[in-house]
Design an enzyme around this catalytic site. Structure first.
Site, PDB file in Angstrom:
ATOM      1  N   CYS A   1       0.831  -1.207   0.000  1.00 49.75           N
ATOM      2  CA  CYS A   1       0.000   0.000   0.000  1.00 49.75           C
ATOM      3  C   CYS A   1       0.864   1.255   0.000  1.00 49.75           C
ATOM      4  CB  CYS A   1      -0.929   0.001   1.209  1.00 49.75           C
ATOM      5  SG  CYS A   1      -1.507  -1.638   1.635  1.00 49.75           S
TER       6      CYS A   1
ATOM      7  N   HIS B   1      -9.247   3.995  -1.387  1.00 47.08           N
ATOM      8  CA  HIS B   1      -7.902   3.424  -1.277  1.00 47.08           C
ATOM      9  C   HIS B   1      -7.577   2.497  -2.446  1.00 47.08           C
ATOM     10  CE1 HIS B   1      -4.227   1.995   0.340  1.00 47.08           C
ATOM     11  NE2 HIS B   1      -4.676   0.987   1.069  1.00 47.08           N
TER      12      HIS B   1
END
Lengths: 388, 353, 137
Positions: A85, A334
């Site tokens: 991420c 996200h």
């Protein structure tokens, strides 16, 4: 080392882009950044792209050469960066280092993820790859479960409550409602968060960031060249990165991310600044507990005080330290590889005074981005300043 | 019988925690619970968790047997026989899984055995022979099953899950019991079977009684008593295969053995028929309470059909090992009830599972 | 989408998955699970050797997984715990045989042998460690 500035930024709306492919999203964000920098593609020397799981999510590796092709940037070097991420944030750091070192002048840094082309469980499994596959995910852990294990310790050691975690979601949804690029455009109440379905106790659905599609891009240039392209360059004062164990069970503490603490300390040293100097900060709130730990580990609040501070509104726009004015991962969405670059886009807008719809932090001069990979095995932090 | 090592160095049990009560099953099929409980002599049965199978149960029992035997070096185990009618693989041994899980590999022989409910005791006989011949110093025989009953069938009230492992061999001074004699009685009697690929077994109803269970259990027991000269009154305890709560009581009566002598080993009424483990768990439960010098007759039964009978004499070593591993009773008593829906999920009786 | 289930990988992991075989550095005394080739404390001065953990420990943290990954649907919801082993290392695992309301930090647990994943009805069955609360404690 040369000083480096962001001369242009752009992003797609984050959300479920059923009608757009990975190529479409990256091209859209890239073109917006180039238009923002008033830059011809022929001026770009290199491309760094952050994406976590294109191989598993769209079956495509070798993704940055593909992006360079579709943006019409061939034959410049195009390099993929993967740090789960934190792929976007680490790509930004790679671009920063390339410009600072003098190897390249104009660099485009992109981040993107196309997550909705696979079933939700496959997307979750791909995200799981950011943890320890053999000793966490294989055994039945999920990504929310890993953060839930951290949340439980935080609750036990510091008395953090589920309501305090919910306050993170409420604030970030509020900020997202003022951001036209955000995945979620609606506000939520504490009650909504608290009553949402348990995903991995104590984390509930509204404690978790969504699965989103999206892309973001920034253009970097040496500071001394920046004014050729823009009146509002944003200087990168610091770029710091640190690593930790993938497996949570191998860490001494579950209530802090050591990689965040180390990267933050280095970033403040490089920038010769302290937490109190930051006017706006985008932190990695993949789960609400992650934001609470981040605001403590960076140093905005003492360890254990992050939950209370959030619940008391100290991280709201206009308060002590505005956190996640974009809505964060929780509210803005996200798309994993895009997140770290999106954070830089949001901070650039804040420092240029261009954040819209009431989410502008008045007089913001110094901003920070905090991007985490997985459950904290990578952390990359950038400190930025409006170049006056 | 002659030869060394034909004694029990230690044993271990395992029974899954979940139980389903007969009432919970009769509710689904419209039967009268009292009639079922009386007819079968089973009040409730054990149900394995969704992540348990005959191999995991065997490993737990085998590890308990290792604690009980006090065997420090697991590589001293020279043979492992896994007896089951519900092995996790049709082809690929579970015995090797157990061997790896107790770290007995690689210098040992291992095999899975199948003889309906007596595959575990057949394994004991194999190990006895290998110990007596000097082929191995220690050997382990396991009976472990997670048997299935067709929904609505009488077997659904009885088919339970459990396992027992017996370690034979080593020094007699350390042993808990001596196996004085064994014999078997085997014929081709098709009272119960399951074809490859079939989810549930088929059985001959009342045919499973007199020509199958009773004929073999009584014949093998009588053969053992005749060959050893031991009479019913010489026995302190007896254990019989227990497909339900009634058959072993009837068998004891037919052999002139007082009912009280089979009660310590009669656990099917509380955990159901654990198939390959049933007579071995019964023997383990009996050994849990037996004193040195006492004599136990244990007779298994496997459909298809055969019985293995054993005359066992408890040794002084039993007292030193008591309490090292969990007693059978503690497994029987540690329970949590599930409803029929949960049971159907755990046993994957829903077609989509 | 199952992961960690490759044939050779599964076979290679048997000592760790079945018997909690980890490692210990004789230079600094720290125990590790999973096993490591290099001691992160001592690096080249480290003296790493295999260590089998007893499987006894205490719950360090816990959660209840209500949204399971593929392959775990039938078990959900299930508790996952991080266990502080008596030897010092920690391990993440499922907790079985325990009602979630009884799960507490510091509660003693012991290892059990269970199925971890099955590859459909025809594929390999993966066995390994889980934990349960130590009875009577």
């Amino acid at each position: 080392m040369r000083k480096v500035a962001i001369i242009g930024v752009g992003m797609t709306e984050f959300g479920e882009h059923w009608d757009k492919s990975f190529r479409d999203l990256t091209a859209e964000a890239g073109v917006r950044a180039m238009e923002d920098a008033n830059l011809a593609g022929t001026k770009i020397d290199a491309l760094y792209g952050g994406t976590m799981a294109a191989g598993r999510l769209i079956g495509q590796e070798h993704i940055t050469a593909l992006i360079a092709d579709h943006m019409g940037l061939n034959p410049i070097p195009a390099t993929r960066v993967e740090a789960a991420c934190a792929s976007g944030g680490v790509a930004l750091r790679q671009g920063y280092m390339a410009v600072a070192s003098g190897i390249h002048d104009i660099v485009v840094v992109g981040g993107a993820e196309k997550m909705t082309d696979v079933p939700v469980n496959d997307a979750a499994a791909a995200l799981g790859g950011a943890g320890d596959q053999e000793w966490e995910l294989f055994l039945g852990a999920t990504f929310p479960a890993l953060y839930a294990l951290m949340a439980r310790r935080h609750m036990v050691e510091y008395g953090t409550t589920e309501e305090q975690m919910a306050a993170v979601a409420v604030k970030n949804h509020l900020n997202a409602s003022m951001n036209k690029y955000a995945h979620f455009q609606s506000k939520v109440s504490i009650e909504t968060v608290m009553k949402s379905k348990v995903v991995s106790d104590p984390l509930k659905l509204f404690d978790c960031s969504p699965i989103s599609d999206g892309a973001a891009a920034v253009i970097l240039a040496p500071l001394e060249m920046a004014r050729q392209f823009t009146d509002t360059p944003v200087e990168i004062l610091a770029s710091a990165q640190a690593s930790d164990t993938l497996a949570l069970s191998s860490r001494k503490s579950l209530t802090e991310l050591r990689a965040t603490k180390v990267a933050a300390r280095k970033a403040f040293e490089q920038a010769k600044l302290a937490p109190a100097d930051i006017d706006a900060c985008e932190v990695h709130d993949c789960f609400t507990i992650a934001e609470i730990m981040a605001v403590e580990d960076i140093g905005f609040f003492p360890k254990g005080a992050g939950g209370k501070a959030t619940a008391e509104g100290e991280t709201a726009i206009g308060a002590k330290i505005p956190i996640n004015t974009s809505g964060g991962l929780k509210g803005c969405g996200h798309p994993v590889g895009a997140t770290g670059v999106k954070q830089a886009v949001e901070i650039a807008w804040q420092l240029r005074g261009e954040a819209e719809n009431g989410r502008q932090v008045k007089g913001a001069e110094i901003g920070m981005t905090h991007n985490v990979g997985g459950s904290g095995a990578t952390c990359v932090i950038h400190v930025m300043k409006r170049a006056d | 019988m002659d030869g060394g090592g034909m004694w029990i160095a230690g044993y271990g049990a395992y029974v899954p925690r979940f139980r389903i009560a007969a009432e919970e099953i009769t509710k689904i099929w419209g039967e009268e619970a009292s009639r079922i409980k009386e007819g079968l002599g089973i009040a409730e049965k054990s149900v394995p968790d969704i992540d348990e199978d005959s191999a995991t149960i065997a490993v737990e029992a085998a590890r308990n047997a290792m604690y009980h035997a006090g065997l420090k070096d697991p590589t001293e185990i020279g043979a492992i026989f896994f007896g089951s009618e519900s092995p996790p693989y049709a082809v690929k041994p579970a015995a090797s899984i157990v061997a790896e899980a107790i770290q007995a590999t690689p210098a040992l022989t291992a095999a899975d055995l199948e003889f309906a409910c007596k595959a575990g005791t057949a394994g004991i006989q194999c190990v006895m022979g290998m110990c007596a011949s000097g082929m191995i110093r220690y050997g382990m025989a396991i009976g472990s099953d997670t048997s299935q009953g067709r929904p609505g069938d009488a077997l659904e009230y009885s088919a339970g899950a459990g396992g027992a492992a017996f370690i034979l061999g080593g020094e007699k001074a350390d042993a808990v019991a001596d196996i004085k004699h064994t014999c078997s009685y085997t014929t081709d009697t098709p009272d119960f079977w399951r074809r490859p690929g079939a989810d549930f077994p088929s059985h001959g109803g009342r045919f499973t009684g007199e020509p199958a269970y009773f004929k073999h259990v009584i014949s093998a027991s009588q053969m053992l008593m005749k060959e050893t000269g031991v009479k019913a009154e010489d026995l302190d305890y007896a254990v019989f295969h227990q497909p339900n709560g009634k058959f072993p009581v009837q068998a004891a009566k037919m052999l002139g053995i007082e009912k009280g002598k089979i009660m310590p080993g009669l656990i099917t009424p509380l955990i159901g028929n654990t198939y390959s483990a049933a007579s071995m768990l019964g023997l383990a439960a009996t050994l849990d309470v037996a004193k040195p010098g006492q004599r136990i007759m244990a007779t298994s039964f496997g459909s298809g059909a055969g019985s293995d009978s054993f005359l066992i004499e408890v040794l002084d070593g039993i007292d030193a090992k008591r309490g090292r591993a969990r007693a059978v009773k503690s497994f029987v008593d540690d329970k949590e009830y599930v409803d029929y829906g949960t049971y159907a999920k755990y046993r994957r009786k829903l077609k989509s599972l | 989408m199952t992961t960690g289930t490759g044939l050779a990988l599964t076979w290679r992991k048997i000592p760790e998955r079945y018997n909690l075989m980890g490692s210990k550095c004789d230079n600094c005394g720290e125990s590790f699970f999973p096993s490591r080739k290099i001691c992160p404390n001592c690096r080249r001065r480290g003296r790493i050797r295999k260590e089998k953990f007893s499987g006894k420990g205490k719950i360090y943290s816990y959660t209840l997984v209500a949204s399971p990954p593929s392959g775990f649907e039938l078990e959900a919801p299930y508790p996952m715990v991080i266990v502080q082993l008596d030897e010092g290392a920690r391990v993440t695992a499922q907790l079985v045989d325990t009602a979630y309301e009884n799960v507490k930090i510091g509660a003693p647990v012991q290892v059990v042998f269970r199925k971890i994943q099955e590859e459909g009805k025809e594929g390999l069955i993966h066995y390994g460690f889980k934990f349960k609360m130590t009875p009577g404690k």
